[in-house]
Design an enzyme around this catalytic site. Sequence first.
Site, short mmCIF file in Angstrom:
data_model
loop_
_atom_site.label_atom_id
_atom_site.label_comp_id
_atom_site.label_asym_id
_atom_site.label_seq_id
_atom_site.Cartn_x
_atom_site.Cartn_y
_atom_site.Cartn_z
N GLU A 130 0.86 -1.27 0.25
CA GLU A 130 0.24 -0.07 0.53
C GLU A 130 0.61 1.10 0.02
OE1 GLU A 130 -3.76 0.23 -0.78
OE2 GLU A 130 -3.09 -2.02 -0.90
N SER A 157 -23.56 -28.10 -24.75
CA SER A 157 -24.59 -28.11 -25.34
C SER A 157 -25.56 -27.07 -25.31
CB SER A 157 -25.59 -29.42 -26.02
OG SER A 157 -24.47 -30.11 -26.07
#
Length: 815
Positions: A133, A414
């Site tokens: 950070e 499918s």
Amino acid sequence: MSDQSPPPGWTPRDPDTPEEPGQNGPTGRSGQEGKTGRTPKARRPRTGWRRFVPGWRLVLSCLLLFALLLGGALVAGYLLVDIPPANSAAIAQSNVYLYSDGSQLARDGEVNRVNVPLSQIPRTVQEAVLAAEDRDFHSERAVDPKAMLRAAWNTLMGKGKQSGSTITQQYVKNYYLGQEQTVSRKVKEFFIAIKLGREESKNHILEGYLNTSYFGRNAYGIQAAAQAYYGKDVGKLTTAEGAYLATLLNSPSAFDVVAHPQSRARAVARWNYVLDGMVKKGWMSQAERAATRFPEPGKIRPAAGLSGQRGYLVEAVKDYILDHKILDDATLAEGGYRITTTIDKRRQNAFVDAVDEEMVSELEPGTRKADRLVRAGGASIDPATGKVVAMYGGIDYTKQYVNNATRHDYQVASTFKPFVFTSAVENGSRTRDGRRITPNTIYNGDNRRPVVGSSVPFAPENEGRLSYGDITVNTATDLSVNAVYAQMAVDVGTDKVKKTAISLGIPENTPNFVSGPAMALGTMQASVLDMTQAYATLADHGRYTPYTLVEKITKEGDTVKLPDRTPLQVVSREAADTTTSMLVSVVDNGTGTAALAAGHPAAGKTGTAEQDRAAWFAGYTPDLVTVVSMMGQDPDTGTLQPLYGALGETRIGGGGYPARIWAAYTKTALEASEPEDFDLELEPGAAQSPPPPPPADTPEQSPDDEQSPGPPARPSRPTGGQNNGGQSQGGQNQGQSQGGQNNGGATNQGTDAGTSQGTDQGSTQGADQGTAQGADQGSAQGANAGADAGTTAGPQGLTQGGTTAGRRPLPEFVE
């Protein structure tokens, strides 16, 4: 002697005019003239664009004035803005989630926070957070104007929303202010950070930051995070574990590799960035870095109040809010929000009841090991509004914490095929020999037929390794024939197919969403919710309405703005409706007949993933779209597993349990409405009846021959498969009614082959091919079907070299 003429350029002086002191030199001319002999030039006025350019004096004056004003503003701000007491958000509240009718769905639990002194946090964990950070925290000032300007510039240049805040500023935001993105909040943050940096030590600020930051999993502070992810106190964290917790600060929800496995690559990359930063700062040696391995976090332990479906719904709503940037992680975690969802309580209960009655009640994990692997997921959308009205995430959020409706690690199989056909109609596509692709277009459906025109060699295997010869696209959709759709995807263009699928609602970043002939078989890994969105676009005649899980969000009387969801026509109505007409046939005549039990006209498509790891049914009525999937997953290791043997079935297909769950849910969900037929506008030629079958002595022709006669006889409806096969339905009856003369054999041969060859030779001569005796004795269904189920394929009496053209395969051999 006469006077001499004055030299050129000399102006005679009037002797009667007195000289002005200091004006003329010894020659009687001005000083300038005495030097140059010329009259000084007057300053020319500015013309053109120069008139609008300020002089340097004006610019300098403005800069000085701006500096004075800025300095005065900074001084005033510093004097006027005091360090406030800790805000209420420092002790976060719960959020309340509501059903669409306003009744309470859930609360997201109590605040999970335990403050610890900095001395109890290992130095390597502190350094990991700084590496992630703010690497210069100990040497920098409380605010970094250059970093803020750089972040603002990068954001404006489209490099993503970036923060230029120091850890001091982030701590001020967490503890004293809030997460709202307003100018006034940023100004206060700036001045409070400056004061705090002057009045408090770096260690005090770092300790406060580590105890107030949000790490995901409802964990506030590093101690709560250590328990939530690794089940240990912060003092026992390793460097690798501390680096992972530091990674989470950047995006707590997205980087949880357990809750979001699809984001694992990004999370690991961020973890590596943290460790590399520690090496650059000298906080870690290269040898230690090389020996460090990614620390897998533990399972999620949900709050008891989120049991059942509540936890799945709450997490799905949170993900929607974060993904659509309605609120960010930290802001939502502050709590205090009332979130009205789109979930219909009655339909939600109906979905749970349908899964319980049709599937869960049949599971026997104590006696059938395969039943331990079974998972189910489902989602239901109103296509007219895009509202998600119901969702099934799993058996219980506290037992199976991953939401099966939103996960992205199973192939859609499918259920992707309708998107290929939709793209064909939308793009006016034609076959390799120039025939327009419609439901009646004839393709060759033989097993392992090589795809023509693809740069990537591909010869797809049909389900059950069955060959069908020449069949229409409509029949190929009913029977989910891979060979036909792989060729069609290449005929259309795989990039066009992908573009159409994205238009319908499939996210472009879906895992394994790769253009190629194999995409027609559904190799991508879209979620159940994503597939429901795409089918909702088809159901609404090609009009895409982005789905939503949120109806309204309020906090203390203020309403949060929600994203715009204006519907958009993404494919033509003819393309969507023609696809729907074929999917109606799948339910009426194909692999999805179990959906007829819903009692409403329906369209749908089945699908079975590779190695039977998932089985799908995606279906819809004119006013409700629902997708159901069964999935196989090891409960201990989390690995994806086949569903062979689950629920006592040899195989699990989409036309079985998923379709039955769909029908049971849809019947209850629509019990208050009358059945409604589809209102369809089809592409030209789509409504024509297929041509009659060829005579018995017609030889097989090329699939690209435009003069090819009509397709073989249409397959019959399913006959019940293993449970009600037997000789009566498998051999004799079907042999006499469907075989023999229609397709090139003799009736008595079809009967004999169906009763004797199918049974006697099914396990010996059929073997793996499932066909035997070809042209002479019909076709015997071999191995499992002939011997075990007692159902034979002899009735067809084919003349095409033993292929199964025009024959209805057994249910276990179709998707």
